[in-house]
Design a protein around this motif. Structure first.
Motif, mmCIF file in Angstrom:
data_model
loop_
_atom_site.group_PDB
_atom_site.id
_atom_site.type_symbol
_atom_site.label_atom_id
_atom_site.label_comp_id
_atom_site.label_asym_id
_atom_site.label_seq_id
_atom_site.Cartn_x
_atom_site.Cartn_y
_atom_site.Cartn_z
ATOM 1 N N ASN A 1 1.189 10.350 -13.108
ATOM 2 C CA ASN A 1 2.349 10.867 -13.230
ATOM 3 C C ASN A 1 3.652 9.925 -12.909
ATOM 4 O O ASN A 1 3.254 9.015 -12.152
ATOM 5 N N PRO A 2 4.857 10.221 -13.431
ATOM 6 C CA PRO A 2 6.046 9.200 -13.089
ATOM 7 C C PRO A 2 6.197 9.152 -11.466
ATOM 8 O O PRO A 2 6.468 8.002 -10.914
ATOM 9 N N VAL A 3 5.898 10.151 -10.715
ATOM 10 C CA VAL A 3 6.175 10.375 -9.336
ATOM 11 C C VAL A 3 5.050 9.223 -8.602
ATOM 12 O O VAL A 3 5.073 8.552 -7.747
ATOM 13 N N SER A 4 3.600 9.840 -9.094
ATOM 14 C CA SER A 4 2.474 9.064 -8.488
ATOM 15 C C SER A 4 2.843 7.574 -8.884
ATOM 16 O O SER A 4 2.366 6.499 -7.827
ATOM 17 N N ALA A 5 2.895 7.240 -9.970
ATOM 18 C CA ALA A 5 3.276 6.005 -10.512
ATOM 19 C C ALA A 5 4.337 5.116 -9.637
ATOM 20 O O ALA A 5 4.110 3.917 -9.269
ATOM 21 N N ALA A 6 5.305 5.814 -9.291
ATOM 22 C CA ALA A 6 6.335 4.971 -8.469
ATOM 23 C C ALA A 6 6.059 4.912 -7.154
ATOM 24 O O ALA A 6 6.558 3.901 -6.203
ATOM 25 N N LEU A 7 4.970 5.484 -6.533
ATOM 26 C CA LEU A 7 4.703 5.357 -5.334
ATOM 27 C C LEU A 7 3.537 4.323 -5.105
ATOM 28 O O LEU A 7 3.013 4.195 -3.931
ATOM 29 N N LEU A 8 3.005 3.856 -6.035
ATOM 30 C CA LEU A 8 1.745 2.983 -6.191
ATOM 31 C C LEU A 8 1.954 1.807 -5.253
ATOM 32 O O LEU A 8 0.990 1.272 -4.501
ATOM 33 N N PRO A 9 3.203 1.118 -5.242
ATOM 34 C CA PRO A 9 3.078 -0.078 -4.115
ATOM 35 C C PRO A 9 3.007 0.487 -2.815
ATOM 36 O O PRO A 9 2.357 -0.320 -1.849
ATOM 37 N N LEU A 10 3.285 1.483 -2.417
ATOM 38 C CA LEU A 10 3.003 2.215 -1.038
ATOM 39 C C LEU A 10 1.633 2.324 -0.837
ATOM 40 O O LEU A 10 1.023 2.140 0.042
ATOM 41 N N SER A 11 0.956 2.676 -1.924
ATOM 42 C CA SER A 11 -0.370 3.233 -2.128
ATOM 43 C C SER A 11 -1.295 2.019 -1.760
ATOM 44 O O SER A 11 -2.307 2.139 -1.008
ATOM 45 N N TRP A 12 -0.750 0.833 -2.412
ATOM 46 C CA TRP A 12 -1.751 -0.360 -2.430
ATOM 47 C C TRP A 12 -1.671 -0.880 -1.001
ATOM 48 O O TRP A 12 -2.470 -1.291 -0.359
ATOM 49 N N LEU A 13 -0.316 -0.652 -0.504
ATOM 50 C CA LEU A 13 -0.190 -1.387 0.994
ATOM 51 C C LEU A 13 -1.069 -0.368 2.162
ATOM 52 O O LEU A 13 -1.912 -0.856 2.884
ATOM 53 N N PHE A 14 -1.024 0.876 1.658
ATOM 54 C CA PHE A 14 -1.946 1.801 2.578
ATOM 55 C C PHE A 14 -3.462 1.305 2.509
ATOM 56 O O PHE A 14 -4.214 1.516 3.408
ATOM 57 N N ARG A 15 -3.866 1.493 1.146
ATOM 58 C CA ARG A 15 -5.233 0.872 0.863
ATOM 59 C C ARG A 15 -5.510 -0.269 1.518
ATOM 60 O O ARG A 15 -6.864 -0.312 2.059
ATOM 61 N N MET A 16 -4.836 -1.163 1.610
ATOM 62 C CA MET A 16 -5.196 -2.559 2.355
ATOM 63 C C MET A 16 -5.117 -2.407 3.639
ATOM 64 O O MET A 16 -6.163 -2.975 4.403
ATOM 65 N N VAL A 17 -4.114 -1.791 4.333
ATOM 66 C CA VAL A 17 -4.107 -1.512 5.707
ATOM 67 C C VAL A 17 -5.697 -0.759 6.107
ATOM 68 O O VAL A 17 -6.251 -1.298 7.089
ATOM 69 N N SER A 18 -5.913 0.252 5.724
ATOM 70 C CA SER A 18 -6.992 1.050 5.833
ATOM 71 C C SER A 18 -8.307 0.265 5.618
ATOM 72 O O SER A 18 -9.138 0.371 6.461
ATOM 73 N N TRP A 19 -8.412 -0.520 4.686
ATOM 74 C CA TRP A 19 -9.649 -1.222 4.461
ATOM 75 C C TRP A 19 -9.744 -2.220 5.431
ATOM 76 O O TRP A 19 -10.766 -2.496 6.013
ATOM 77 N N LEU A 20 -8.673 -2.947 5.792
ATOM 78 C CA LEU A 20 -8.695 -4.201 6.961
ATOM 79 C C LEU A 20 -9.163 -3.444 8.358
ATOM 80 O O LEU A 20 -9.872 -4.000 9.030
ATOM 81 N N ARG A 21 -8.668 -2.303 8.511
ATOM 82 C CA ARG A 21 -8.963 -1.618 10.025
ATOM 83 C C ARG A 21 -10.389 -1.287 9.901
ATOM 84 O O ARG A 21 -11.368 -1.402 10.706
ATOM 85 N N TYR A 22 -10.971 -0.679 8.731
ATOM 86 C CA TYR A 22 -12.419 -0.506 8.625
ATOM 87 C C TYR A 22 -13.285 -1.690 9.008
ATOM 88 O O TYR A 22 -14.174 -1.708 9.354
ATOM 89 N N ARG A 23 -12.876 -2.809 8.049
ATOM 90 C CA ARG A 23 -13.680 -4.052 8.249
ATOM 91 C C ARG A 23 -13.394 -4.528 9.701
ATOM 92 O O ARG A 23 -14.441 -5.343 10.358
ATOM 93 N N ALA A 24 -12.372 -4.316 10.442
ATOM 94 C CA ALA A 24 -12.334 -4.971 11.875
ATOM 95 C C ALA A 24 -13.302 -4.267 12.819
ATOM 96 O O ALA A 24 -13.667 -4.842 13.586
#
Length: 327
Positions: free
Chosen positions: A12-35
């Protein structure tokens, strides 16, 4: 104003507007998992097997009833289980802390007090999982540990990971926080040992069901009745859990005329909030009841709920547990 999780079931428009923050969160959590996976961050291995029960979505999945079932199942298999938890919302000045049924949920959290009451297992809480586990093992004779909601706490080595998902909600819109409910990437489902759904799901064939038990009076716990005692009656239904609608639907399915009052997860109730200005019975979840018992009256009740996994899940679990004994 609608809560953010209202937008997590769809794109929806709200979730779509938050996607940049979502991508950042996903990257950080994945890097932490890999570490942790490659050894850049240290993982503490304990002298006993550790079973982690958790989820990758925010909100209730039925994880706590499964932990209760698992503790009893391990005891039936001859183990002496202990439980560790974060103690979310607890305001204790020092950590880690032991938890018993009489512990103050304001200090140690509501779910740990409920777990201690229902399982009878040694239980410690604290934000540092390895330190909490070591404190428990030093204080109690346990030969296996259950880490409640510890899937993302990689500092503690785990021998078995169980991921619980909500069959009805699944992975929501598939986005990570804050655009969606995911704490980790969906691929995490393929990396854990066992996935089980609370209700039918196309994400796994393993399924558990939640069964309502007795209605217990908060002011007089020896006073217990079946859920049908309130059949066709008007009641107030209060829930401060991750998915309050599931609790409300359980009451509706039993033909209770429920006036629903949802609260945020881990809500700290006041006496006024659980005492509507009428004479109707008030029914709440067991997790909420541990916080409300000190100021509850005869009109206040809570519903016990128990989990029952299917036989396929139990067989897979027992096979892995036998591997623990075989070294």
């Amino acid at each position: 104003m609608k809560r953010l999780d209202h937008y997590w079931d769809s794109v929806n428009p709200v979730s779509a507007a938050l996607l940049p923050l979502s991508w950042l969160f996903r990257m950080v959590s994945w890097l932490r998992y890999r570490a942790y996976r490659v050894g850049l961050l240290a993982t503490k291995k304990l002298p006993v097997p550790v079973i982690v029960v958790g989820n990758i979505t925010v909100g209730g999945t039925g994880k706590t009833p499964l932990v209760i079932w698992l503790a009893r199942h391990l005891r039936d298999l001859g183990y002496k289980p202990g439980i560790i938890s974060r103690g979310y919302g607890g305001k204790a000045a020092d950590w880690p802390q032991p938890v018993v049924p009489e512990s103050n949920p304001v200090l140690v959290g509501d779910e740990p007090v409920m777990l201690a009451s229902r399982t009878g297992c040694p239980l410690w809480v604290g934000p540092d999982r390895p330190a909490t586990a070591q404190a428990l093992l030093a204080a109690a004779d346990c030969d296996i540990l259950i880490s409640d909601d510890g899937l993302q706490h990689y500092a503690l080595h785990r021998d078995l990971e169980i991921l619980v998902i909500d069959g009805a909600r699944g992975l929501g819109n598939g986005f990570s926080l804050p655009a969606g409910p995911l704490r980790e990437r969906p691929s995490r489902l393929t990396q854990v040992d066992l996935v089980i759904a609370n209700g039918p799901s196309d994400l796994t064939s393993n399924q558990m069901s939640l069964y309502p038990g007795q209605m217990i009076n908060l002011a007089s716990p020896s006073l217990q009745v079946g859920l049908d005692y309130f059949k066709d009656q008007s009641v107030h239904a209060m829930a401060g859990i991750g998915n309050p609608e599931r609790f409300f639907n359980t009451l509706r399915a039993a033909s209770l005329q429920a006036h629903v009052h949802p609260f945020p997860d881990h809500h700290c109730f006041s006496e006024a909030e659980i005492t509507p200005d009428d004479a109707l019975p008030v029914i709440m979840t067991e997790k909420d009841a541990v916080k409300c018992a000190p100021f509850a009256h005869r009109r206040h009740w809570y519903l016990e709920v128990s989990a029952q996994p299917d036989m396929g899940f139990i067989q897979q679990l027992d096979k892995r547990i036998r591997e623990f004994r075989d070294g």
